[in-house]
Scaffold this motif. Structure first.
Motif: not given
Length: 57
Positions: A42-52
């Motif tokens: 979840f945290l990895v996808f959250l960080i990826m979404a914020v970076m995108a």
């Protein structure tokens, strides 16, 4: 994955209620590991979404 962690947690509670301490401990450990994996993913996808989102702006 969160669904499986909750299922194992419920199995652990039921087994503990009926006195199967070994089964309860094992399923609690499985539930804890699955929840940790869920949290990491979840945290990895959250960080990826914020970076995108920042890349689009």
């Amino acid at each position: 994955m969160l669904k499986w962690a909750i299922i194992f947690f419920v199995i652990s509670l039921i087994a503990g209620f009926f006195g199967f301490s070994g089964v309860s401990a094992a399923t609690a450990t499985i539930a804890r590991v699955l929840f940790a994996i869920f949290l990491i993913v979840f945290l990895v996808f959250l960080i990826m979404a914020v970076m995108a989102g920042n890349a689009v702006l």
